[in-house]
Design a protein around this motif. Structure first.
Motif, PDB file in Angstrom:
ATOM      1  N   ALA A   1      29.235  51.339  28.510  1.00 27.27           N
ATOM      2  CA  ALA A   1      29.356  49.962  28.977  1.00 27.27           C
ATOM      3  C   ALA A   1      29.865  49.947  30.403  1.00 27.27           C
ATOM      4  O   ALA A   1      30.513  50.905  30.857  1.00 27.27           O
ATOM      5  N   LEU A   2      29.578  48.861  31.102  1.00 27.44           N
ATOM      6  CA  LEU A   2      30.136  48.668  32.444  1.00 27.44           C
ATOM      7  C   LEU A   2      30.126  47.197  32.794  1.00 27.44           C
ATOM      8  O   LEU A   2      29.407  46.391  32.199  1.00 27.44           O
ATOM      9  N   THR A   3      30.943  46.859  33.774  1.00 25.19           N
ATOM     10  CA  THR A   3      30.918  45.542  34.397  1.00 25.19           C
ATOM     11  C   THR A   3      30.993  45.731  35.909  1.00 25.19           C
ATOM     12  O   THR A   3      31.455  46.773  36.393  1.00 25.19           O
ATOM     13  N   GLY A   4      30.545  44.743  36.644  1.00 24.22           N
ATOM     14  CA  GLY A   4      30.662  44.765  38.097  1.00 24.22           C
ATOM     15  C   GLY A   4      30.578  43.353  38.642  1.00 24.22           C
ATOM     16  O   GLY A   4      29.746  42.557  38.187  1.00 24.22           O
ATOM     17  N   GLN A   5      31.461  43.040  39.577  1.00 21.49           N
ATOM     18  CA  GLN A   5      31.438  41.741  40.242  1.00 21.49           C
ATOM     19  C   GLN A   5      31.038  41.956  41.696  1.00 21.49           C
ATOM     20  O   GLN A   5      31.614  42.797  42.379  1.00 21.49           O
ATOM     21  N   TYR A   6      30.058  41.193  42.167  1.00 25.50           N
ATOM     22  CA  TYR A   6      29.562  41.351  43.525  1.00 25.50           C
ATOM     23  C   TYR A   6      30.354  40.430  44.443  1.00 25.50           C
ATOM     24  O   TYR A   6      30.201  39.212  44.379  1.00 25.50           O
ATOM     25  N   ARG A   7      31.191  41.010  45.256  1.00 29.43           N
ATOM     26  CA  ARG A   7      32.088  40.229  46.105  1.00 29.43           C
ATOM     27  C   ARG A   7      31.500  40.103  47.512  1.00 29.43           C
ATOM     28  O   ARG A   7      30.763  39.180  47.794  1.00 29.43           O
ATOM     29  N   ALA A   8      31.812  41.047  48.404  1.00 28.91           N
ATOM     30  CA  ALA A   8      31.314  40.988  49.779  1.00 28.91           C
ATOM     31  C   ALA A   8      29.844  41.407  49.833  1.00 28.91           C
ATOM     32  O   ALA A   8      29.391  42.229  49.025  1.00 28.91           O
ATOM     33  N   HIS A   9      29.106  40.835  50.795  1.00 33.40           N
ATOM     34  CA  HIS A   9      27.744  41.323  51.039  1.00 33.40           C
ATOM     35  C   HIS A   9      27.805  42.772  51.515  1.00 33.40           C
ATOM     36  O   HIS A   9      28.745  43.184  52.211  1.00 33.40           O
ATOM     37  N   VAL A  10      26.795  43.548  51.151  1.00 29.46           N
ATOM     38  CA  VAL A  10      26.604  44.882  51.706  1.00 29.46           C
ATOM     39  C   VAL A  10      25.397  44.791  52.635  1.00 29.46           C
ATOM     40  O   VAL A  10      24.267  44.586  52.191  1.00 29.46           O
ATOM     41  N   TYR A  11      25.654  44.918  53.952  1.00 30.21           N
ATOM     42  CA  TYR A  11      24.639  44.657  54.960  1.00 30.21           C
ATOM     43  C   TYR A  11      23.961  45.942  55.450  1.00 30.21           C
ATOM     44  O   TYR A  11      24.488  47.049  55.274  1.00 30.21           O
ATOM     45  N   LEU A  12      22.800  45.753  56.075  1.00 28.13           N
ATOM     46  CA  LEU A  12      22.177  46.862  56.801  1.00 28.13           C
ATOM     47  C   LEU A  12      23.211  47.482  57.740  1.00 28.13           C
ATOM     48  O   LEU A  12      23.923  46.772  58.459  1.00 28.13           O
ATOM     49  N   GLY A  13      23.294  48.801  57.732  1.00 27.63           N
ATOM     50  CA  GLY A  13      24.244  49.516  58.575  1.00 27.63           C
ATOM     51  C   GLY A  13      25.576  49.801  57.914  1.00 27.63           C
ATOM     52  O   GLY A  13      26.374  50.585  58.443  1.00 27.63           O
ATOM     53  N   ASP A  14      25.851  49.192  56.764  1.00 24.12           N
ATOM     54  CA  ASP A  14      27.117  49.426  56.073  1.00 24.12           C
ATOM     55  C   ASP A  14      27.122  50.774  55.368  1.00 24.12           C
ATOM     56  O   ASP A  14      26.062  51.333  55.028  1.00 24.12           O
ATOM     57  N   VAL A  15      28.322  51.271  55.099  1.00 26.02           N
ATOM     58  CA  VAL A  15      28.545  52.441  54.251  1.00 26.02           C
ATOM     59  C   VAL A  15      29.394  52.000  53.069  1.00 26.02           C
ATOM     60  O   VAL A  15      30.399  51.304  53.236  1.00 26.02           O
ATOM     61  N   VAL A  16      28.967  52.388  51.875  1.00 25.00           N
ATOM     62  CA  VAL A  16      29.684  52.034  50.649  1.00 25.00           C
ATOM     63  C   VAL A  16      30.105  53.312  49.950  1.00 25.00           C
ATOM     64  O   VAL A  16      29.285  54.221  49.746  1.00 25.00           O
ATOM     65  N   ARG A  17      31.373  53.375  49.584  1.00 25.32           N
ATOM     66  CA  ARG A  17      31.903  54.522  48.826  1.00 25.32           C
ATOM     67  C   ARG A  17      32.291  54.039  47.435  1.00 25.32           C
ATOM     68  O   ARG A  17      33.049  53.078  47.302  1.00 25.32           O
ATOM     69  N   LEU A  18      31.762  54.722  46.430  1.00 28.55           N
ATOM     70  CA  LEU A  18      31.962  54.310  45.048  1.00 28.55           C
ATOM     71  C   LEU A  18      32.819  55.321  44.306  1.00 28.55           C
ATOM     72  O   LEU A  18      32.597  56.532  44.419  1.00 28.55           O
ATOM     73  N   GLY A  19      33.801  54.820  43.598  1.00 26.32           N
ATOM     74  CA  GLY A  19      34.700  55.697  42.854  1.00 26.32           C
ATOM     75  C   GLY A  19      35.266  54.977  41.648  1.00 26.32           C
ATOM     76  O   GLY A  19      34.825  53.891  41.266  1.00 26.32           O
ATOM     77  N   GLY A  20      36.271  55.600  41.041  1.00 25.16           N
ATOM     78  CA  GLY A  20      36.877  54.998  39.858  1.00 25.16           C
ATOM     79  C   GLY A  20      38.094  55.774  39.411  1.00 25.16           C
ATOM     80  O   GLY A  20      38.373  56.878  39.903  1.00 25.16           O
ATOM     81  N   ARG A  21      38.816  55.198  38.451  1.00 23.09           N
ATOM     82  CA  ARG A  21      40.056  55.797  37.944  1.00 23.09           C
ATOM     83  C   ARG A  21      40.105  55.623  36.431  1.00 23.09           C
ATOM     84  O   ARG A  21      39.761  54.564  35.894  1.00 23.09           O
ATOM     85  N   VAL A  22      40.546  56.664  35.716  1.00 25.75           N
ATOM     86  CA  VAL A  22      40.700  56.601  34.265  1.00 25.75           C
ATOM     87  C   VAL A  22      41.959  55.807  33.936  1.00 25.75           C
ATOM     88  O   VAL A  22      43.054  56.149  34.372  1.00 25.75           O
ATOM     89  N   ASP A  23      41.796  54.750  33.149  1.00 22.41           N
ATOM     90  CA  ASP A  23      42.925  53.888  32.785  1.00 22.41           C
ATOM     91  C   ASP A  23      43.364  54.070  31.338  1.00 22.41           C
ATOM     92  O   ASP A  23      44.504  53.733  30.984  1.00 22.41           O
ATOM     93  N   ALA A  24      42.462  54.573  30.470  1.00 23.73           N
ATOM     94  CA  ALA A  24      42.818  54.702  29.052  1.00 23.73           C
ATOM     95  C   ALA A  24      41.902  55.721  28.387  1.00 23.73           C
ATOM     96  O   ALA A  24      40.781  55.968  28.845  1.00 23.73           O
ATOM     97  N   LYS A  25      42.401  56.292  27.281  1.00 18.07           N
ATOM     98  CA  LYS A  25      41.622  57.191  26.417  1.00 18.07           C
ATOM     99  C   LYS A  25      41.813  56.708  24.984  1.00 18.07           C
ATOM    100  O   LYS A  25      42.922  56.357  24.590  1.00 18.07           O
ATOM    101  N   GLU A  26      40.710  56.701  24.218  1.00 14.70           N
ATOM    102  CA  GLU A  26      40.833  56.255  22.832  1.00 14.70           C
ATOM    103  C   GLU A  26      39.622  56.692  22.035  1.00 14.70           C
ATOM    104  O   GLU A  26      38.622  57.172  22.591  1.00 14.70           O
ATOM    105  N   VAL A  27      39.732  56.511  20.711  1.00 15.55           N
ATOM    106  CA  VAL A  27      38.585  56.648  19.820  1.00 15.55           C
ATOM    107  C   VAL A  27      38.104  55.235  19.520  1.00 15.55           C
ATOM    108  O   VAL A  27      38.874  54.395  19.046  1.00 15.55           O
ATOM    109  N   ASP A  28      36.829  54.952  19.817  1.00 21.11           N
ATOM    110  CA  ASP A  28      36.353  53.577  19.698  1.00 21.11           C
ATOM    111  C   ASP A  28      35.852  53.271  18.288  1.00 21.11           C
ATOM    112  O   ASP A  28      35.935  54.111  17.370  1.00 21.11           O
TER     113      ASP A  28
END
Length: 388
Positions: free
Chosen positions: A325-352
């Motif tokens: 599963a995932l979610t994403g909210q589109y906030r700022a425009h990403v324009y021609l010439g921009d650089v975007v760096r994508l990452g993430g952080r582990v917040d929890a571990k569980e058995v679903d």
């Protein structure tokens, strides 16, 4: 701005509709309607070339999706498509709101089993309603948020993915009035040494591949490997269209396009520089169209950004991991010439609830201006470390 009207009803501006009681009543009456998808379908089958073309269009060369010999030795015994491939089957559908502008605002997705090469994928799209209109907003005046539920199944009826597509709808005239208040220095004035470092980082990226990332070894607070997209060029945006991932409806040319525009004048405008008819979708590669939409210059597609998010997650989780599963909210425009760096952080571990060992992550996509362009979340299932 010249707003002369052709004898076919097409103007040199994008259509400027208004929220009216009649429009809102008509849209409420559509809630629960299954929408026609024929004009928006791109790939019915997950062929080897369709998967490869899509992966090239999002810049993801993971061999699990692109190398048949490698994939044969992987966990599925065959090529599979990245979870984002559903967008290459059908990105989305337009519904109602005549003459209003629209930005993709939010994505929510859940995933079943991966799509295997050769499977036939069918999309069902239902209009689930809308919120608003909100009386006013600094971003673009009055607006609403609508919801399309898209379900993707194979020929055996197995649910491969569900995509809740939420768009913000607004009056273009109000959005244009606020454009100067959002003015930026675009395209970004990169220096040669900055470009060299960006390219070094991109060339160093590697998917984890066949080496399992075990649930047991992941720690809360761990960050996933960063992937970088950019500086984004016109070809990057066009490649996404060529991958079959975006047009709603499909981009077409010559008499095919002309017939559609004469039938639906609000789908097009006449570019005053070339005098050619262009679709509303060209906001993603035509600066003039983007400015009519209230943006600065051409900008990315919302689901394109989600494809990058998925690329970062699948690179990190390895062949044996599963994106659930995932979610994403589109906030700022990403324009021609921009650089975007994508990452993430582990917040929890569980058995679903499915009995799978999962990690829950916060994800992000930041640009060179330090803006958070897409805050999100993800759930990834990982294998357990074998008992000694």
């Amino acid at each position: 701005m010249n707003n002369e009207t052709d004898n076919d009803g097409i103007t040199k501006e994008l259509a400027k509709g208004k929220f009216t009681d009649t429009m809102l009543a008509n849209m409420r009456a559509l809630i629960g309607t299954e929408l026609r998808t024929d004009a928006c379908l791109n790939n019915e089958y997950a062929t080897r070339l369709a998967i490869l073309r899509f992966c090239e269009g999002i810049g993801d060369d993971n061999p699990l999706w692109t190398d048949a010999d490698y994939a044969e030795g992987g966990p599925y015994g065959t090529l599979v498509a990245p979870p984002s491939f559903i967008f290459a089957c059908l990105g989305s559908v337009q519904v109602g709101w005549p003459g209003l502008g629209g930005f993709h605002a939010e994505t929510k997705m859940t995933f079943g089993e991966p799509i295997r090469v050769g499977e036939k994928i069918t999309a069902k799209v239902v209009f689930d309603g809308f919120d608003g209109p909100i009386a006013d907003s600094n971003f673009g005046g009055r607006r609403i948020k609508d919801y399309l539920r898209q379900e993707y199944r194979n020929e055996d009826g197995e649910l491969k993915a569900t995509f809740i597509c939420s768009r913000m709808r607004f009056e273009r005239g109000e959005m244009q009035k606020r454009r100067e208040s959002r003015a930026l220095d675009v395209p970004h004035p990169w220096k040669d040494e900055e470009l060299a470092e960006i390219e070094r980082q991109i060339l160093a990226e590697r998917p984890r591949g066949a080496t399992p990332r075990y649930w047991d070894d992941v720690q809360i607070g761990d960050e996933i490997d960063v992937i970088t997209k950019g500086p984004l060029g016109l070809t990057d945006f066009i490649a996404f269209i060529a991958a079959g991932a975006a047009p709603i409806p499909r981009v077409s040319a010559h008499s095919v396009a002309l017939k559609r525009y004469h039938k639906h004048p609000k789908w097009a405008f006449r570019d005053p520089r070339t005098h050619a008819l262009e679709p509303v979708y060209s906001v993603h590669y035509n600066d003039y169209a983007a400015q009519l939409q209230g943006a600065q210059i051409a900008y990315d597609v919302g689901i394109q950004r989600t494809c990058w998010q998925i690329h970062s997650l699948t690179n990190w989780m390895g062949d044996a991991g599963r994106l659930k599963a995932l979610t994403g909210q589109y906030r700022a425009h990403v324009y021609l010439g921009d650089v975007v760096r994508l990452g993430g952080r582990v917040d929890a571990k569980e058995v679903d609830a499915d009995g799978q060992h999962v990690v829950k992550l916060t994800t992000w996509a930041t640009n060179q201006r330090g803006q958070q362009a897409m805050p999100g979340t993800a759930v990834v299932a990982l294998p357990r470390r074998p008992a000694a």
